[in-house]
Design a protein around this motif. Structure first.
Motif, PDB file in Angstrom:
ATOM      1  N   UNK A  95       3.068  35.401  13.150  1.00 57.28           N
ATOM      2  CA  UNK A  95       3.299  35.451  14.591  1.00 57.28           C
ATOM      3  C   UNK A  95       4.753  35.100  14.908  1.00 57.28           C
ATOM      4  N   UNK A  96       5.326  35.771  15.882  1.00 57.37           N
ATOM      5  CA  UNK A  96       6.646  35.335  16.337  1.00 57.37           C
ATOM      6  C   UNK A  96       6.530  33.969  17.014  1.00 57.37           C
ATOM      7  N   UNK A  97       7.639  33.239  17.126  1.00 63.87           N
ATOM      8  CA  UNK A  97       7.605  31.951  17.810  1.00 63.87           C
ATOM      9  C   UNK A  97       7.381  32.127  19.306  1.00 63.87           C
ATOM     10  N   UNK A  98       7.791  33.284  19.804  1.00 63.48           N
ATOM     11  CA  UNK A  98       7.604  33.603  21.214  1.00 63.48           C
ATOM     12  C   UNK A  98       7.314  35.096  21.306  1.00 63.48           C
ATOM     13  N   UNK A  99       6.166  35.454  21.870  1.00 62.19           N
ATOM     14  CA  UNK A  99       5.841  36.871  21.954  1.00 62.19           C
ATOM     15  C   UNK A  99       4.392  37.101  22.322  1.00 62.19           C
ATOM     16  N   UNK A 100       3.966  38.367  22.210  1.00 61.78           N
ATOM     17  CA  UNK A 100       2.618  38.767  22.619  1.00 61.78           C
ATOM     18  C   UNK A 100       1.878  39.381  21.449  1.00 61.78           C
ATOM     19  N   UNK A 101       0.659  38.905  21.230  1.00 64.51           N
ATOM     20  CA  UNK A 101      -0.207  39.393  20.159  1.00 64.51           C
ATOM     21  C   UNK A 101      -1.326  40.212  20.780  1.00 64.51           C
ATOM     22  N   UNK A 102      -1.495  41.442  20.300  1.00 67.60           N
ATOM     23  CA  UNK A 102      -2.575  42.326  20.758  1.00 67.60           C
ATOM     24  C   UNK A 102      -3.789  42.155  19.859  1.00 67.60           C
ATOM     25  N   UNK A 103      -4.972  42.087  20.462  1.00 65.69           N
ATOM     26  CA  UNK A 103      -6.217  42.016  19.700  1.00 65.69           C
ATOM     27  C   UNK A 103      -7.077  43.236  20.005  1.00 65.69           C
ATOM     28  N   UNK A 104      -8.040  43.493  19.133  1.00 69.31           N
ATOM     29  CA  UNK A 104      -8.994  44.581  19.327  1.00 69.31           C
ATOM     30  C   UNK A 104     -10.394  44.039  19.104  1.00 69.31           C
ATOM     31  N   UNK A 105     -11.288  44.352  20.025  1.00 71.06           N
ATOM     32  CA  UNK A 105     -12.678  43.899  19.972  1.00 71.06           C
ATOM     33  C   UNK A 105     -12.723  42.376  19.976  1.00 71.06           C
ATOM     34  N   UNK A 106     -13.688  41.786  19.271  1.00 70.56           N
ATOM     35  CA  UNK A 106     -13.821  40.335  19.233  1.00 70.56           C
ATOM     36  C   UNK A 106     -13.942  39.892  17.789  1.00 70.56           C
ATOM     37  N   UNK A 107     -12.921  39.248  17.276  1.00 70.35           N
ATOM     38  CA  UNK A 107     -12.898  38.822  15.882  1.00 70.35           C
ATOM     39  C   UNK A 107     -13.601  37.505  15.627  1.00 70.35           C
ATOM     40  N   UNK A 108     -14.317  37.002  16.628  1.00 66.06           N
ATOM     41  CA  UNK A 108     -15.132  35.783  16.483  1.00 66.06           C
ATOM     42  C   UNK A 108     -14.289  34.592  16.058  1.00 66.06           C
ATOM     43  N   UNK A 109     -14.590  34.013  14.914  1.00 68.82           N
ATOM     44  CA  UNK A 109     -14.012  32.748  14.491  1.00 68.82           C
ATOM     45  C   UNK A 109     -12.504  32.815  14.322  1.00 68.82           C
ATOM     46  N   UNK A 155      -7.135  31.090  15.041  1.00 73.40           N
ATOM     47  CA  UNK A 155      -5.709  31.467  15.060  1.00 73.40           C
ATOM     48  C   UNK A 155      -5.034  30.891  16.309  1.00 73.40           C
ATOM     49  N   UNK A 156      -5.772  30.848  17.421  1.00 69.75           N
ATOM     50  CA  UNK A 156      -5.213  30.282  18.643  1.00 69.75           C
ATOM     51  C   UNK A 156      -5.055  28.767  18.509  1.00 69.75           C
ATOM     52  N   UNK A 157      -6.024  28.130  17.896  1.00 75.45           N
ATOM     53  CA  UNK A 157      -5.936  26.689  17.654  1.00 75.45           C
ATOM     54  C   UNK A 157      -4.725  26.380  16.777  1.00 75.45           C
ATOM     55  N   UNK A 158      -4.512  27.182  15.743  1.00 77.75           N
ATOM     56  CA  UNK A 158      -3.386  26.992  14.832  1.00 77.75           C
ATOM     57  C   UNK A 158      -2.055  27.257  15.538  1.00 77.75           C
ATOM     58  N   UNK A 159      -2.007  28.318  16.348  1.00 76.12           N
ATOM     59  CA  UNK A 159      -0.784  28.634  17.091  1.00 76.12           C
ATOM     60  C   UNK A 159      -0.421  27.498  18.033  1.00 76.12           C
ATOM     61  N   UNK A 160      -1.427  26.896  18.651  1.00 75.37           N
ATOM     62  CA  UNK A 160      -1.177  25.775  19.571  1.00 75.37           C
ATOM     63  C   UNK A 160      -0.676  24.560  18.807  1.00 75.37           C
ATOM     64  N   UNK A 167       5.908  45.424  25.248  1.00 74.56           N
ATOM     65  CA  UNK A 167       4.997  44.369  25.701  1.00 74.56           C
ATOM     66  C   UNK A 167       4.158  43.779  24.580  1.00 74.56           C
ATOM     67  N   UNK A 168       4.258  44.342  23.369  1.00 79.28           N
ATOM     68  CA  UNK A 168       3.444  43.886  22.240  1.00 79.28           C
ATOM     69  C   UNK A 168       4.341  43.684  21.026  1.00 79.28           C
ATOM     70  N   UNK A 169       4.181  42.535  20.354  1.00 79.86           N
ATOM     71  CA  UNK A 169       4.999  42.224  19.177  1.00 79.86           C
ATOM     72  C   UNK A 169       4.223  42.326  17.864  1.00 79.86           C
ATOM     73  N   UNK A 170       2.906  42.184  17.932  1.00 81.45           N
ATOM     74  CA  UNK A 170       2.093  42.197  16.715  1.00 81.45           C
ATOM     75  C   UNK A 170       0.670  42.550  17.099  1.00 81.45           C
TER      76      UNK A 170
END
Length: 343
Positions: free
Chosen positions: A158-172, A177-182, A232-235
């Motif tokens: 992940x970039x240090x600052x940016x936008x991550x695109x997701x598809x569907x629902x990856x569950x856990x 990944x959000x907990x780790x990013x925080x 608008x999307x970095x990854x």
């Protein structure tokens, strides 16, 4: 047991995915969440299988539901003889593991372990339903911990600052990944493709990200090229319902077209998951075709004229040349080198 679902969103708490207790299994109905918070109560293991088929739970939810369903099956047959119980559980294992054909290979691993747990319980004079329940709970906790390792490798990208695109629902992986990013104080925003026809991205991924304190934007499935072209999307990242050893990623239909756009605009795409030994190559994967009528409506409201037909493949296949890397609990692998994961 230290629970690995600590600090994750509501719908990622074990009790809110699928839970066995006192002869029934409760499953959060993801078809209507977050508009309504309701649980489907299953009093027979066949009802758990039907709930999986009907998408009451999806993504990784069915794997927990299958284990809880096996505990319920053990409760149903507890007054039978030992041999009768084992035969009953064998049939239940097949019913639960084959509720959705595309994930049958992974589900069979889960139900087989539950069956083996029942064998041990019967030999040791323990209650089979509780033994399977506790086994399933330990398995899901270990899975969360394992996916926590996946999340660390993914967030490295992940970039240090940016936008991550997701598809569907990856569950856990989404929650972790959000907990780790925080934890790393990364200034990340989340963009969710809505993911028709069930809208898992809009309803589920966006809800988890918002619950965990992130800036979230939902876009319709046909806005991805616009968003990428305009920076608008970095990854892009997605989970996978199956990853064949020859590097193909099977995931919610629409993943393939997003991966093509990533290639065109030079945006990395990282898929998360463990390569499937049961799928030596992509030819062994069965793509589930669901009722086409479901694409003719949106959240229960019909959008097409009567007589118009719909097509609904649940998944599509992204070839290895479009995948920047497969992120596992052991690190990030080239899609062309997945056998190395097991070496």
């Amino acid at each position: 047991m230290i629970r690995a679902d600590k600090d994750l969103a509501f719908m990622l708490q074990y009790e809110n995915v699928a839970w066995y207790e006192e002869g029934k299994v409760s499953i959060l109905d993801r078809r209507i969440y977050p508009t309504k918070v309701e649980f489907v109560i299953c009093k027979h293991h066949s009802e758990v299988a039907q709930a999986i088929t009907d998408m009451v739970t999806q993504s990784a939810g069915p794997y927990l539901a299958a284990g809880m369903g096996m505990a319920l099956a053990a409760y149903e047959c507890k007054n039978m003889s030992k041999n009768e119980q084992l035969e009953y559980l064998k049939k239940a294992a097949y019913t639960l593991s084959h509720a959705r054909p595309t994930t049958a290979a992974r589900m069979e691993i889960i139900t087989k372990k539950c069956y083996e747990e029942a064998v041990q319980a019967l030999e040791n004079g323990k209650e089979t339903d509780q033994s399977i329940f506790l086994h399933t709970l330990e398995e899901i906790n270990n899975k969360y911990l394992r996916i926590g390792e996946v999340a660390k490798y993914l967030v490295d990208m992940f970039p240090d600052k940016g936008t991550v695109l997701t598809q569907c629902f990856g569950e856990t992986i989404v929650g972790l990944m959000l907990k780790e990013a925080k934890l790393r104080k990364k200034d990340i925003k989340i963009m969710c493709a809505e993911t028709r026809p069930y809208f898992q991205g809009a309803r589920l991924t966006a809800s988890v990200a918002y619950d965990q304190g992130f800036d979230v934007t939902v876009v319709t499935d046909n806005m991805i090229a616009y968003a990428m072209k305009n920076g608008l999307i970095d990854l892009f990242t997605s989970a996978a319902d199956a990853i064949s050893l020859d590097g193909h990623v099977v995931n919610k239909v629409g993943t393939y077209q997003i991966a093509i756009l990533c290639k065109h605009f030079g945006i990395p795409y990282f898929a998360t998951g463990i390569p499937d030994k049961s799928h030596e190559d992509i030819n062994s994967v069965h793509i589930e075709m669901r009722d086409g009528d479901f694409v003719l409506q949106a959240m229960g409201v019909r959008t097409a004229m009567e007589g118009v037909k719909g097509l609904y493949p649940s998944f599509d296949i992204t070839p290895p040349e479009l995948v920047s890397g497969i992120v596992t609990n052991k690190g990030i692998y080239s899609a062309y080198d997945l056998n190395r994961y097991y070496k």
